[in-house]
Design an enzyme around this catalytic site. Structure first.
Site, mmCIF file in Angstrom:
data_model
loop_
_atom_site.group_PDB
_atom_site.id
_atom_site.type_symbol
_atom_site.label_atom_id
_atom_site.label_comp_id
_atom_site.label_asym_id
_atom_site.label_seq_id
_atom_site.Cartn_x
_atom_site.Cartn_y
_atom_site.Cartn_z
ATOM 1 N N ASN A 3 -26.555 -101.956 45.612
ATOM 2 C CA ASN A 3 -25.172 -102.360 45.348
ATOM 3 C C ASN A 3 -24.366 -102.156 46.628
ATOM 4 O O ASN A 3 -24.143 -101.024 47.044
ATOM 5 C CB ASN A 3 -24.624 -101.510 44.199
ATOM 6 C CG ASN A 3 -23.166 -101.819 43.871
ATOM 7 O OD1 ASN A 3 -22.473 -102.484 44.634
ATOM 8 N ND2 ASN A 3 -22.702 -101.328 42.744
ATOM 9 N N HIS A 41 -21.970 -110.074 40.954
ATOM 10 C CA HIS A 41 -22.015 -108.840 41.735
ATOM 11 C C HIS A 41 -23.339 -108.138 41.464
ATOM 12 O O HIS A 41 -23.779 -108.039 40.319
ATOM 13 C CB HIS A 41 -20.833 -107.946 41.341
ATOM 14 C CG HIS A 41 -20.915 -106.576 41.919
ATOM 15 N ND1 HIS A 41 -21.242 -106.358 43.239
ATOM 16 C CD2 HIS A 41 -20.730 -105.341 41.362
ATOM 17 C CE1 HIS A 41 -21.251 -105.058 43.466
ATOM 18 N NE2 HIS A 41 -20.946 -104.417 42.342
ATOM 19 N N CYS A 50 -15.690 -103.705 44.190
ATOM 20 C CA CYS A 50 -16.776 -104.687 44.111
ATOM 21 C C CYS A 50 -16.266 -106.087 43.775
ATOM 22 O O CYS A 50 -17.043 -107.036 43.761
ATOM 23 C CB CYS A 50 -17.811 -104.241 43.098
ATOM 24 S SG CYS A 50 -18.467 -102.617 43.478
HETATM 25 C C1 LIG Z 1 -26.284 -95.888 36.565
HETATM 26 C C2 LIG Z 1 -27.174 -96.544 35.526
HETATM 27 C C3 LIG Z 1 -28.309 -97.283 36.193
HETATM 28 C C4 LIG Z 1 -27.760 -95.443 34.643
HETATM 29 O O1 LIG Z 1 -28.552 -96.025 33.647
HETATM 30 P P1 LIG Z 1 -28.392 -95.620 32.118
HETATM 31 O O2 LIG Z 1 -29.451 -96.279 31.402
HETATM 32 O O3 LIG Z 1 -26.969 -95.892 31.727
HETATM 33 O O4 LIG Z 1 -28.654 -94.084 32.193
HETATM 34 P P2 LIG Z 1 -27.933 -92.921 31.381
HETATM 35 O O5 LIG Z 1 -26.879 -92.335 32.238
HETATM 36 O O6 LIG Z 1 -27.562 -93.403 30.010
HETATM 37 O O7 LIG Z 1 -29.105 -91.920 31.225
HETATM 38 C C5 LIG Z 1 -30.247 -92.213 30.403
HETATM 39 C C6 LIG Z 1 -31.238 -91.104 30.557
HETATM 40 O O8 LIG Z 1 -31.765 -91.130 31.899
HETATM 41 C C7 LIG Z 1 -31.525 -89.865 32.532
HETATM 42 N N1 LIG Z 1 -31.174 -90.137 33.903
HETATM 43 C C8 LIG Z 1 -29.952 -90.343 34.430
HETATM 44 N N2 LIG Z 1 -30.056 -90.566 35.746
HETATM 45 C C9 LIG Z 1 -31.351 -90.517 36.026
HETATM 46 C C10 LIG Z 1 -32.078 -90.699 37.207
HETATM 47 N N3 LIG Z 1 -31.501 -90.976 38.372
HETATM 48 N N4 LIG Z 1 -33.426 -90.591 37.151
HETATM 49 C C11 LIG Z 1 -34.058 -90.307 35.983
HETATM 50 N N5 LIG Z 1 -33.413 -90.134 34.834
HETATM 51 C C12 LIG Z 1 -32.082 -90.241 34.868
HETATM 52 C C13 LIG Z 1 -30.399 -89.227 31.779
HETATM 53 O O9 LIG Z 1 -30.454 -87.848 31.887
HETATM 54 C C14 LIG Z 1 -30.672 -89.706 30.382
HETATM 55 O O10 LIG Z 1 -31.689 -88.909 29.807
HETATM 56 P P3 LIG Z 1 -31.661 -88.537 28.271
HETATM 57 O O11 LIG Z 1 -31.775 -89.854 27.543
HETATM 58 O O12 LIG Z 1 -32.837 -87.657 28.120
HETATM 59 O O13 LIG Z 1 -30.351 -87.852 28.022
HETATM 60 C C15 LIG Z 1 -26.377 -97.511 34.653
HETATM 61 O O14 LIG Z 1 -25.510 -96.828 33.808
HETATM 62 C C16 LIG Z 1 -25.573 -98.484 35.448
HETATM 63 O O15 LIG Z 1 -26.100 -99.270 36.195
HETATM 64 N N6 LIG Z 1 -24.265 -98.499 35.230
HETATM 65 C C17 LIG Z 1 -23.381 -99.454 35.830
HETATM 66 C C18 LIG Z 1 -23.405 -99.295 37.297
HETATM 67 C C19 LIG Z 1 -22.438 -100.238 37.887
HETATM 68 O O16 LIG Z 1 -22.420 -101.381 37.604
HETATM 69 N N7 LIG Z 1 -21.590 -99.713 38.701
HETATM 70 C C20 LIG Z 1 -20.570 -100.562 39.169
HETATM 71 C C21 LIG Z 1 -20.267 -100.207 40.490
HETATM 72 S S1 LIG Z 1 -19.450 -101.622 40.965
#
Ligand SMILES: CC(C)(COP(=O)(O)OP(=O)(O)OC[C@H]1O[C@@H](n2cnc3c(N)ncnc32)[C@H](O)[C@@H]1OP(=O)(O)O)[C@@H](O)C(=O)NCCC(=O)NCCS
Length: 343
Positions: free
Chosen positions: A299, A268, A122
């Site tokens: 993304n 990004h 990215c």
């Molecule tokens: C992927 C992303 C959106 C997930 O969001 P988050 O708030 O970190 O989510 P978490 O993984 O901590 O999960 C939080 C809760 O949501 C749940 N959850 C995870 N994915 C889920 C989904 N798709 N739908 C619903 N619930 C979901 C989890 O089970 C967790 O539940 P719990 O609190 O009961 O255990 C976030 O971490 C993110 O954007 N990360 C960076 C991505 C990025 O920049 N990538 C770079 C590529 S260049």
């Protein structure tokens, strides 16, 4: 004493034109919900994504690149024959060799331009831009075409809750050419390979080829899953929020400007909450236009910054001559930030 004549380039470089291509198919969150247990509300509130574009069979990496590049070349007011180098940043071109850049350079009608691919996830656009600036100033090419292109739908595991909703497809391109004034600032870039496991391909191609069902991940039907991009969402999120805001600030400092001098911020497009957090940490004033293309584009990795730049200009939210901070970060982990003048 060296006998070698020095190469002669332009005093400085600038972005002269930008173009984008978004695949025709718009994919709403409802389609993602067919394969993961989630909700439209969760996806929107946790990532900011409402829709993304997924490429059809004919919207190949080359085809999308050619569309975006044609627009960038026209926008720059030059002809394809004037391009001396084509740099393509992608992680979703499926042939190990040759580089897709050579086919693109040929189909665009360049005069045998130098052409190569880079893999910088990215951050790929910033890496390509930095190389292009170097080439223009060093004199190995007068005009360089930088393309960020991805078909991440090919590398998405639609049953993976952590990533199924994140990725989109598209291509963005810019033409970098000579300038009498500095219009691309110093790049602040780097890598943190100790975190390389946080965003990665699930299975390497050689292990996938061996096809050992006892070792490879299987889908809900029991079939071997095609390799996909996986990530430790929270770890990446924290890194982006804490470390990338510092890098963005360093790019402002290196360019000799403050947040007040900015017109536009194009980070990004990884997650709307990361964007919001960076805006806050950098204390960007109200007048700064912030790219929020992720809502309808998802993304798109290397394509995300040029696509967002093109849309801001096309919709009149930014204008030619504006000063913009761009920052890309992702798999590697790698990052690149710089201040540019918009074309
Ligand atoms: C992927 C992303 C959106 C997930 O969001 P988050 O708030 O970190 O989510 P978490 O993984 O901590 O999960 C939080 C809760 O949501 C749940 N959850 C995870 N994915 C889920 C989904 N798709 N739908 C619903 N619930 C979901 C989890 O089970 C967790 O539940 P719990 O609190 O009961 O255990 C976030 O971490 C993110 O954007 N990360 C960076 C991505 C990025 O920049 N990538 C770079 C590529 S260049």
């Amino acid at each position: 004493m060296s006998k070698i004549k020095p190469s002669q380039g332009a005093p400085y470089a600038r972005i002269m034109g930008v173009g984008g291509y978004r695949p025709t198919r718009v994919v709403p969150n409802e389609v993602i919900l067919e394969t993961i247990d989630s909700s439209d509300e969760w996806i929107r509130s946790r990532s900011g994504i409402a829709t993304r574009h997924w490429a059809s069979d004919s919207e190949t990496v080359a085809a999308m690149s050619i569309e975006a590049s044609g627009k960038a070349i026209a926008d720059a007011g030059i002809s394809a024959e004037q391009i001396g180098a084509v740099v393509v940043s992608t992680v979703s071109h499926f042939k190990q060799t040759p580089a897709i850049a050579t086919e693109i350079a040929d189909k665009l009608g360049t005069a045998k331009a130098a052409a190569f691919d880079i893999s910088a996830g990215c951050a790929g656009f910033g890496y390509g831009l930095t190389l292009a600036k170097g080439m223009v100033v060093e004199g190995s090419a007068e005009y360089v075409l930088v393309i960020g292109v991805e078909r991440l739908s090919d590398l998405t595991d639609l049953e993976d809750r952590a990533t199924a909703f994140l990725f989109g497809d598209g291509a963005g391109a810019v033409v970098v050419g000579p300038s009498q004034e500095p219009h691309i600032g110093p790049t602040v870039w780097g890598s943190e390979g100790d975190k390389s496991e946080t965003i990665k391909q699930t299975v390497p191609w050689d292990e996938f080829r061996v096809g050992d069902v006892s070792k490879l991940p299987l889908d809900s039907k029991g079939d071997i899953k095609f390799p996909a991009i996986t990530q430790e969402g929270q770890a990446v999120f924290r890194w982006a929020v804490f470390e990338m805001a510092k890098v963005a600030q360093q790019a402002l400092d290196a360019a000799g400007i403050s947040a007040d001098d900015l017109d536009v911020f194009i980070p990004h497009q990884a997650n709307m909450r990361i964007i919001d957090s960076m805006v806050k940490t950098l204390k960007l004033p109200e007048h700064v236009t912030v790219a929020r293309d992720i809502e309808t584009t998802g993304n798109t990795s290397a394509a995300s910054i040029p696509l967002a730049m093109e849309r801001l200009l096309a919709t009149g939210k930014a204008k030619s001559g504006d000063t913009a901070l761009v920052i890309g970060f992702g798999a590697g982990l790698v990052y690149a930030a710089t201040v540019v003048t918009l074309p």
